[in-house]
Design an enzyme around this catalytic site. Structure first.
Site, mmCIF file in Angstrom:
data_model
loop_
_atom_site.group_PDB
_atom_site.id
_atom_site.type_symbol
_atom_site.label_atom_id
_atom_site.label_comp_id
_atom_site.label_asym_id
_atom_site.label_seq_id
_atom_site.Cartn_x
_atom_site.Cartn_y
_atom_site.Cartn_z
ATOM 1 N N HIS A 53 -32.050 -31.877 -8.055
ATOM 2 C CA HIS A 53 -31.604 -31.085 -9.205
ATOM 3 C C HIS A 53 -32.755 -30.874 -10.190
ATOM 4 O O HIS A 53 -32.695 -31.367 -11.321
ATOM 5 C CB HIS A 53 -30.461 -31.819 -9.922
ATOM 6 C CG HIS A 53 -29.291 -32.194 -9.060
ATOM 7 N ND1 HIS A 53 -28.387 -33.177 -9.405
ATOM 8 C CD2 HIS A 53 -28.875 -31.717 -7.859
ATOM 9 C CE1 HIS A 53 -27.454 -33.291 -8.470
ATOM 10 N NE2 HIS A 53 -27.739 -32.423 -7.500
ATOM 11 N N HIS A 83 -26.741 -25.678 -9.708
ATOM 12 C CA HIS A 83 -26.637 -27.016 -9.117
ATOM 13 C C HIS A 83 -28.016 -27.608 -8.790
ATOM 14 O O HIS A 83 -28.358 -28.669 -9.285
ATOM 15 C CB HIS A 83 -25.754 -26.973 -7.856
ATOM 16 C CG HIS A 83 -25.522 -28.314 -7.244
ATOM 17 N ND1 HIS A 83 -24.290 -28.791 -6.886
ATOM 18 C CD2 HIS A 83 -26.394 -29.310 -6.913
ATOM 19 C CE1 HIS A 83 -24.397 -30.010 -6.387
ATOM 20 N NE2 HIS A 83 -25.670 -30.338 -6.388
ATOM 21 N N HIS A 99 -32.528 -32.604 -0.948
ATOM 22 C CA HIS A 99 -31.770 -31.912 -1.988
ATOM 23 C C HIS A 99 -31.988 -32.634 -3.307
ATOM 24 O O HIS A 99 -32.013 -33.870 -3.351
ATOM 25 C CB HIS A 99 -30.276 -31.920 -1.618
ATOM 26 C CG HIS A 99 -29.374 -31.555 -2.756
ATOM 27 N ND1 HIS A 99 -29.427 -30.338 -3.389
ATOM 28 C CD2 HIS A 99 -28.399 -32.264 -3.400
ATOM 29 C CE1 HIS A 99 -28.520 -30.295 -4.351
ATOM 30 N NE2 HIS A 99 -27.887 -31.456 -4.381
ATOM 31 N N GLU A 121 -50.526 -19.500 -6.045
ATOM 32 C CA GLU A 121 -50.380 -20.073 -4.713
ATOM 33 C C GLU A 121 -48.941 -20.085 -4.189
ATOM 34 O O GLU A 121 -48.703 -20.469 -3.044
ATOM 35 C CB GLU A 121 -51.007 -21.470 -4.677
ATOM 36 C CG GLU A 121 -52.492 -21.346 -5.006
ATOM 37 C CD GLU A 121 -53.365 -22.480 -4.548
ATOM 38 O OE1 GLU A 121 -52.823 -23.507 -4.111
ATOM 39 O OE2 GLU A 121 -54.594 -22.335 -4.638
ATOM 40 N N GLU A 148 -23.170 -34.863 0.758
ATOM 41 C CA GLU A 148 -23.752 -33.604 1.258
ATOM 42 C C GLU A 148 -24.194 -33.727 2.716
ATOM 43 O O GLU A 148 -25.003 -32.926 3.189
ATOM 44 C CB GLU A 148 -24.939 -33.178 0.373
ATOM 45 C CG GLU A 148 -24.644 -33.058 -1.100
ATOM 46 C CD GLU A 148 -23.651 -31.946 -1.463
ATOM 47 O OE1 GLU A 148 -23.123 -31.285 -0.544
ATOM 48 O OE2 GLU A 148 -23.387 -31.768 -2.658
HETATM 49 P P1 13P Z 1 -24.288 -37.988 -3.286
HETATM 50 O O1 13P Z 1 -24.383 -39.131 -4.271
HETATM 51 O O2 13P Z 1 -23.001 -38.011 -2.512
HETATM 52 O O3 13P Z 1 -25.511 -37.929 -2.396
HETATM 53 O O4 13P Z 1 -24.233 -36.627 -4.121
HETATM 54 C C1 13P Z 1 -25.255 -36.288 -5.008
HETATM 55 C C2 13P Z 1 -25.425 -34.814 -5.125
HETATM 56 O O5 13P Z 1 -26.483 -34.359 -5.521
HETATM 57 C C3 13P Z 1 -24.293 -33.917 -4.747
HETATM 58 O O6 13P Z 1 -24.737 -32.600 -4.636
HETATM 59 ZN ZN ZN Z 2 -26.530 -32.168 -5.841
#
Ligand code: 13P
Ligand code: ZN
Length: 270
Positions: A141, A210, A139, A169, A116
């Site tokens: 999940h 995602h 980033h 809040e 990413e």
């Molecule tokens: P990477 O292992 O390449 O960082 O990818 C993980 C991920 O969350 C892809 O969206």
């Molecule tokens: Zn991801």
């Protein structure tokens, strides 16, 4: 040369990544983090004139030419970062208008920057254009935000309003709201460009089905934004199937924004 393992920027990143993992936000290699650093911060820890190798990025980011970036590696498990940071993390300098990432430290077993990297670098450039103090792109999940994208309208205003209504809040922590992108193929320049565009108006961008991106001036800000939105999503999933007897009204959201000295996104309150 000082030992980079004791550098404050590295220990803080490792601590944050371990906390992200502990929160269940980063299964396997899920998630990635990048931090912009100044030459002054890194010069004591790495030989700037002894690059290890060049990594082609496959995109351009002229605004970041010459930037130093500490970043997680592709395929690296967040749970392992603390045990072998030199394997999982890399410090690169962007050259050739962003087309090359010159590796100065890390990825010791032949690894590379996160898949990413386009979304991270394009988001850094977009945020710097609206906040020159921004340094972090994160980033991950998180379960509840991810689940919410399966059952909630993906319109950014509607999604934000629900989150704001879940905890008092929220409107103070992310008054600009969250921007939501529909499902797109991850790891591409296209999702990078789309994410960066959304980053111009919000520090949180949800990737439907995602995960989420958060940005900030430091790791605490990016982490705190995601943590707060994720908590709101958790509350939503606990109540979404029940009759709603009470809520936080728009009038109350206005009172909260005033109290905390922020302005809710224009037109997002009724
Ligand atoms: P990477 O292992 O390449 O960082 O990818 C993980 C991920 O969350 C892809 O969206
Ligand atoms: Zn991801």
């Amino acid at each position: 040369m000082k030992d980079i393992i004791s550098a404050p920027f590295l220990t803080e990143l490792i601590r944050t990544i371990s906390t992200m993992y502990a929160h269940g936000w980063d299964e396997r290699n899920g998630g990635n983090v990048s931090v912009l650093l100044n030459e002054d911060q890194v010069a004591d820890y790495v030989d700037l004139h002894a690059p290890i190798r060049d990594i082609p990025t496959g995109f351009e980011a002229p605004a970041l030419d010459g930037a130093y970036v500490l970043v997680t590696g592709t395929g690296k498990y967040f749970r392992n970062v603390q045990y072998d940071p030199a394997d999982s993390l890399g410090l690169v300098k962007l050259l050739d208008g962003g087309r090359t990432a010159q590796l100065l430290w890390g990825f010791s077993n032949g690894g590379s920057v996160t898949s990413e990297f386009p979304a991270h670098m394009m988001s850094h450039a977009a945020r710097l254009s609206v906040d020159p103090a921004n340094r972090v792109v994160m980033h991950c999940h998180p379960n509840h935000l991810l689940a919410m994208t399966y059952v909630h309208d993906l319109d950014s205003r509607a999604f934000t309003r629900t989150l704001w209504q879940m905890c008092s809040e929220c409107v103070a922590v992310f008054p600009e709201g969250v921007n939501v992108l529909p499902w797109m193929l991850c790891g591409t320049n296209e999702i990078g460009q789309a994410t960066a565009e959304q980053m111009k108006t919000a520090r949180l961008v949800v990737w439907a089905q995602h995960g989420i991106y958060g940005v900030g001036r430091d790791l605490d800000e990016a982490f705190g934004l995601i943590e707060t939105a994720e908590k709101a999503a958790e509350i939503y999933l606990k109540i979404a199937h029940l009759p709603r007897l009470n809520t936080i009204t728009d009038e109350q959201l206005r009172l909260l924004a005033d109290k905390f000295g922020v302005r809710a996104r224009e037109g997002w309150l009724d």
